[in-house]
Design a protein around this motif. Structure first.
Motif, PDB file in Angstrom:
ATOM      1  N   ILE A 180       0.863  -1.201  -0.409  1.00  0.00           N
ATOM      2  CA  ILE A 180       0.328   0.397  -0.208  1.00  0.00           C
ATOM      3  C   ILE A 180       1.192   1.503   0.407  1.00  0.00           C
ATOM      4  O   ILE A 180       0.213   2.322  -0.745  1.00  0.00           O
ATOM      5  CB  ILE A 180      -1.167  -0.235   1.153  1.00  0.00           C
TER       6      ILE A 180
ATOM      7  N   ARG B  70     -12.580   9.258  17.917  1.00  0.00           N
ATOM      8  CA  ARG B  70     -14.007   9.698  18.564  1.00  0.00           C
ATOM      9  C   ARG B  70     -14.191   8.821  19.718  1.00  0.00           C
ATOM     10  O   ARG B  70     -13.490   7.625  20.012  1.00  0.00           O
ATOM     11  CB  ARG B  70     -14.648   9.337  16.682  1.00  0.00           C
TER      12      ARG B  70
ATOM     13  N   ILE C 148     -12.975  -2.711  19.624  1.00  0.00           N
ATOM     14  CA  ILE C 148     -14.693  -2.441  19.095  1.00  0.00           C
ATOM     15  C   ILE C 148     -14.443  -1.412  17.870  1.00  0.00           C
ATOM     16  O   ILE C 148     -13.694  -0.418  17.393  1.00  0.00           O
ATOM     17  CB  ILE C 148     -14.886  -1.571  20.279  1.00  0.00           C
ATOM     18  N   GLY C 149     -15.103  -2.302  17.547  1.00  0.00           N
ATOM     19  CA  GLY C 149     -15.634  -1.263  15.424  1.00  0.00           C
ATOM     20  C   GLY C 149     -15.402  -2.091  14.589  1.00  0.00           C
ATOM     21  O   GLY C 149     -14.265  -3.099  14.882  1.00  0.00           O
ATOM     22  N   ASN C 150     -16.182  -1.962  13.751  1.00  0.00           N
ATOM     23  CA  ASN C 150     -15.637  -2.906  12.068  1.00  0.00           C
ATOM     24  C   ASN C 150     -15.447  -1.877  11.099  1.00  0.00           C
ATOM     25  O   ASN C 150     -15.469  -2.648  10.131  1.00  0.00           O
ATOM     26  CB  ASN C 150     -17.869  -3.226  12.026  1.00  0.00           C
ATOM     27  N   GLY C 151     -14.350  -1.665  11.282  1.00  0.00           N
ATOM     28  CA  GLY C 151     -13.635  -0.342  10.041  1.00  0.00           C
ATOM     29  C   GLY C 151     -12.764  -1.349   9.768  1.00  0.00           C
ATOM     30  O   GLY C 151     -11.773  -2.009  10.459  1.00  0.00           O
ATOM     31  N   ASN C 152     -11.741  -0.664   8.760  1.00  0.00           N
ATOM     32  CA  ASN C 152     -10.034  -1.133   8.606  1.00  0.00           C
ATOM     33  C   ASN C 152      -9.362  -1.245   9.621  1.00  0.00           C
ATOM     34  O   ASN C 152      -8.866  -1.933   9.817  1.00  0.00           O
ATOM     35  CB  ASN C 152      -9.658  -0.737   7.335  1.00  0.00           C
ATOM     36  N   VAL C 153      -9.805   0.382  10.435  1.00  0.00           N
ATOM     37  CA  VAL C 153      -8.599   0.224  11.864  1.00  0.00           C
ATOM     38  C   VAL C 153      -8.964  -0.700  12.220  1.00  0.00           C
ATOM     39  O   VAL C 153      -7.434  -1.625  12.593  1.00  0.00           O
ATOM     40  CB  VAL C 153      -8.304   1.906  12.213  1.00  0.00           C
TER      41      VAL C 153
ATOM     42  N   ARG D 221     -20.888  -3.023  16.139  1.00  0.00           N
ATOM     43  CA  ARG D 221     -22.369  -2.744  17.166  1.00  0.00           C
ATOM     44  C   ARG D 221     -23.354  -3.300  15.753  1.00  0.00           C
ATOM     45  O   ARG D 221     -24.360  -3.156  15.969  1.00  0.00           O
ATOM     46  CB  ARG D 221     -22.315  -1.023  16.955  1.00  0.00           C
TER      47      ARG D 221
ATOM     48  N   GLN E 256     -23.453  -4.855   7.294  1.00  0.00           N
ATOM     49  CA  GLN E 256     -23.116  -3.624   7.974  1.00  0.00           C
ATOM     50  C   GLN E 256     -21.661  -3.377   8.090  1.00  0.00           C
ATOM     51  O   GLN E 256     -21.481  -1.713   8.599  1.00  0.00           O
ATOM     52  CB  GLN E 256     -24.092  -2.729   8.968  1.00  0.00           C
TER      53      GLN E 256
ATOM     54  N   ALA F 134     -17.413  -2.392   8.069  1.00  0.00           N
ATOM     55  CA  ALA F 134     -17.365  -1.333   7.155  1.00  0.00           C
ATOM     56  C   ALA F 134     -16.108  -1.814   6.341  1.00  0.00           C
ATOM     57  O   ALA F 134     -15.657  -1.123   5.934  1.00  0.00           O
ATOM     58  CB  ALA F 134     -16.795   0.147   7.772  1.00  0.00           C
TER      59      ALA F 134
ATOM     60  N   GLU G 238      -8.903  -6.559   4.077  1.00  0.00           N
ATOM     61  CA  GLU G 238      -9.258  -7.071   4.851  1.00  0.00           C
ATOM     62  C   GLU G 238      -9.500  -7.710   5.708  1.00  0.00           C
ATOM     63  O   GLU G 238      -8.828  -8.378   6.570  1.00  0.00           O
ATOM     64  CB  GLU G 238      -9.710  -5.277   5.486  1.00  0.00           C
TER      65      GLU G 238
ATOM     66  N   GLY H  91     -13.832   4.772  15.002  1.00  0.00           N
ATOM     67  CA  GLY H  91     -13.182   6.260  13.488  1.00  0.00           C
ATOM     68  C   GLY H  91     -12.689   7.545  14.555  1.00  0.00           C
ATOM     69  O   GLY H  91     -12.400   7.637  15.409  1.00  0.00           O
TER      70      GLY H  91
ATOM     71  N   VAL I  19     -10.686   4.741   1.312  1.00  0.00           N
ATOM     72  CA  VAL I  19      -9.265   4.423   1.328  1.00  0.00           C
ATOM     73  C   VAL I  19      -8.034   5.534   0.340  1.00  0.00           C
ATOM     74  O   VAL I  19      -8.489   6.219   0.429  1.00  0.00           O
ATOM     75  CB  VAL I  19      -9.140   2.825   0.006  1.00  0.00           C
TER      76      VAL I  19
END
Ligand code: NAP
Length: 473
Positions: free
Chosen positions: A63, A113, A156-161, A202, A207, A209, A214, A330, A379
């Motif tokens: 990347i 956040r 906690i969280g479902n994003g790429n981070v 959550r 849903q 992200a 990933e 986030g 991205v």
């Protein structure tokens, strides 16, 4: 001035921030054959490339190849880099406006956040953004300590981070030692006692992200099994109807396929497990002086007013013992004095990248790109189109005579003089960065690593000094 943008009177632009958004902006400005442009790029760190250097996970070296493109821009005539110069510290936005036709803010979203739940600040509960910055050798986070001796960590969280953090926590020593992970992080991460990494979403699997590669990677770890309870992977009727509809997001469909395949796997008994949970919100983080457990609230999905499926608390609770919590929900932008800011959204107030005042009028000569324009989404490549939109608007303003002449001297030397007063011997030019880059690569070579990063500003400035003469190029 009618001849603005000609070789005798080039448009002078200051770009604040040298991440992807800043570099795509410089590229868009310098690619215009009809307008002569000079670009001065400022970064608070001596090193350029923002989150490509300090955010992208060390086990994702490909990347980072995007840097080659930014290097071409940096080599363009009319481009200068001023590293280790913070706008808001050494320079003010007003001082940029006095010296440039356009000040373009590209400084991203530098904080996290908040969850707003009890126990969020207990020792052992960390913003994922800080952990990421620590293992990537960001100098502001080099002296942080993360106690990785516990058995279970919760992300906690479902994003790429969140995916990056879960993966990094599960890498083996051998894998870590091939990367440019900060030296101070390799040993604690390699020796970590963590055996289970629980990732909480959550909302449901449809849903999440995460992007598909990933998610797939979480099932390809050398020494970590991926675990999903098949019952948690079951889709509710609303999600199923959405995924079967023509308008369904292809990434979401594919994610659900991958999760479903994961849920049918038998763990192979690897040293660690990554457990993905859905419809789970953190309600409280508990512990006597440090994180000992997390209380999870079970959610159901309901249709929100915007048509988006949102999580609603069912009242059901579960307490999960853990010693570490990474909050990965986030990033958030912060304001800069002298530039209008939308506190609710955490972005500079703008329309199409033109900065707007509180009444909605255009602030001539101020523009914005990237996360601090649209929020922390997309991205790296998303910033190219985003930067182009802002620069198209800037060129259109130029054509309509709406780019104001700076009040002060609009030539390249005035900023150098100011910085020589404010920050003698500390400014790092692009040649200085190239010296840092070469030194880091050299340190990595005998170890078979891409580089060994410097972790303090002093080391960076010293390495810059050992290279080409420093100062504006
Ligand atoms: P993100 O993609 O916006 O994900 C944030 C996650 O946090 C979402 O799952 C969100 O759930 C959840 N969340 C928000 N508020 C919450 C709350 N109060 N309680 C529980 N969960 C909550 O953010 P990110 O992971 O920080 O990534 C930022 C951007 O960088 C993204 O565009 C990402 O794709 C990009 N990035 C890309 C890569 C890569 O390409 N490899 C790597 C890292 C980051 P909801 O959906 O329910 O709001």
């Amino acid at each position: 001035m009618s001849d603005l943008g000609t070789p005798d009177n080039p448009l002078r632009a200051a770009i604040v921030g040298s991440g992807p958004a800043g570099f795509y902006t410089a590229e868009a400005l310098l690619a215009n054959d009809d307008v002569s442009v000079e670009v001065d790029m400022f970064d608070r760190l001596p090193t350029p490339f923002g989150l490509v250097r300090a955010g992208v996970a060390p086990d994702h070296p490909k990347i980072k190849n995007v840097i080659r493109r930014y290097e071409k821009t940096a080599a363009s005539e009319g481009f200068r880099f001023f590293g280790n110069v913070e706008v808001g510290r050494e320079l003010s936005p007003a001082e940029l406006t006095e010296r440039y036709h356009a000040a373009i803010y590209a400084y991203g979203s530098s904080t996290d956040r908040r969850l707003g739940i009890p126990g969020e600040d207990l020792p052992g509960s960390h913003a994922a953004t800080e952990f990421v910055a620590w293992y990537n050798a960001h100098p502001d986070f080099a002296d942080r300590e993360f106690d990785l001796s516990c058995e279970r960590a919760v992300v906690i969280g479902n994003g790429n981070v969140a995916a990056d953090v879960a993966r990094m926590l599960a890498l083996t020593r051998e894998e870590l030692e091939q990367t440019d992970t900060a030296d101070h992080a390799i040993e604690p991460m390699a020796k970590s006692g963590i055996r289970e990494i629980v990732v909480l979403g959550r909302r449901g699997p449809a849903q999440a992200a995460f992007t598909n590669p990933e998610v797939r990677e979480l099932g390809e770890m050398i020494d970590a099994d991926i675990v999903i309870d098949p019952a948690e992977c079951e889709l509710d009727p609303l999600s199923r109807a959405y995924l079967e509809s023509d308008g369904a997001d292809i990434t979401a469909r594919k994610n659900v396929d991958i999760f479903t395949e994961f849920s049918h796997r038998e763990p192979e008994g690897k040293r660690r497990r990554i457990v993905l949970r859905f419809l789970c919100s953190p309600v409280e983080i508990r512990g006597d002086g440090e994180v000992e457990s997390i209380v999870i609230g079970r959610n159901e999905l309901v249709e929100g007013s915007s048509g988006r499926l949102s999580a609603r608390d069912t009242g059901e609770r579960e307490e999960l013992r853990c010693g570490l919590v990474f909050r990965s929900i986030g990033y958030r932008g912060i304001g800069l004095e002298g530039v209008p800011f939308d506190e609710d959204r955490g972005v500079i107030r703008n329309e199409g990248g033109r900065v707007l005042d509180d009444e909605g009028g255009q602030v001539e000569g101020q523009y914005v790109v990237g996360w601090i324009k649209r929020g922390p989404s997309g991205v790296i490549g998303t910033n190219k189109k985003d930067a182009q939109e802002t620069i198209d608007n800037l060129f259109s303003d130029l054509e309509r005579g709406h780019v104001p002449a700076p009040a002060g001297a609009a030539d390249g030397s005035s900023i150098e003089e100011l910085l020589a007063e404010r920050s003698p011997d500390a400014v790092v030019s692009y040649a200085g960065w190239k010296a840092i880059d070469a030194a880091e690569r050299q340190r990595g070579e005998p170890l078979g690593r891409p580089r060994v990063k410097f972790c303090t500003i002093d080391e960076m400035v010293e390495a810059a000094r050992s290279g080409e003469p420093v100062g504006a190029e």
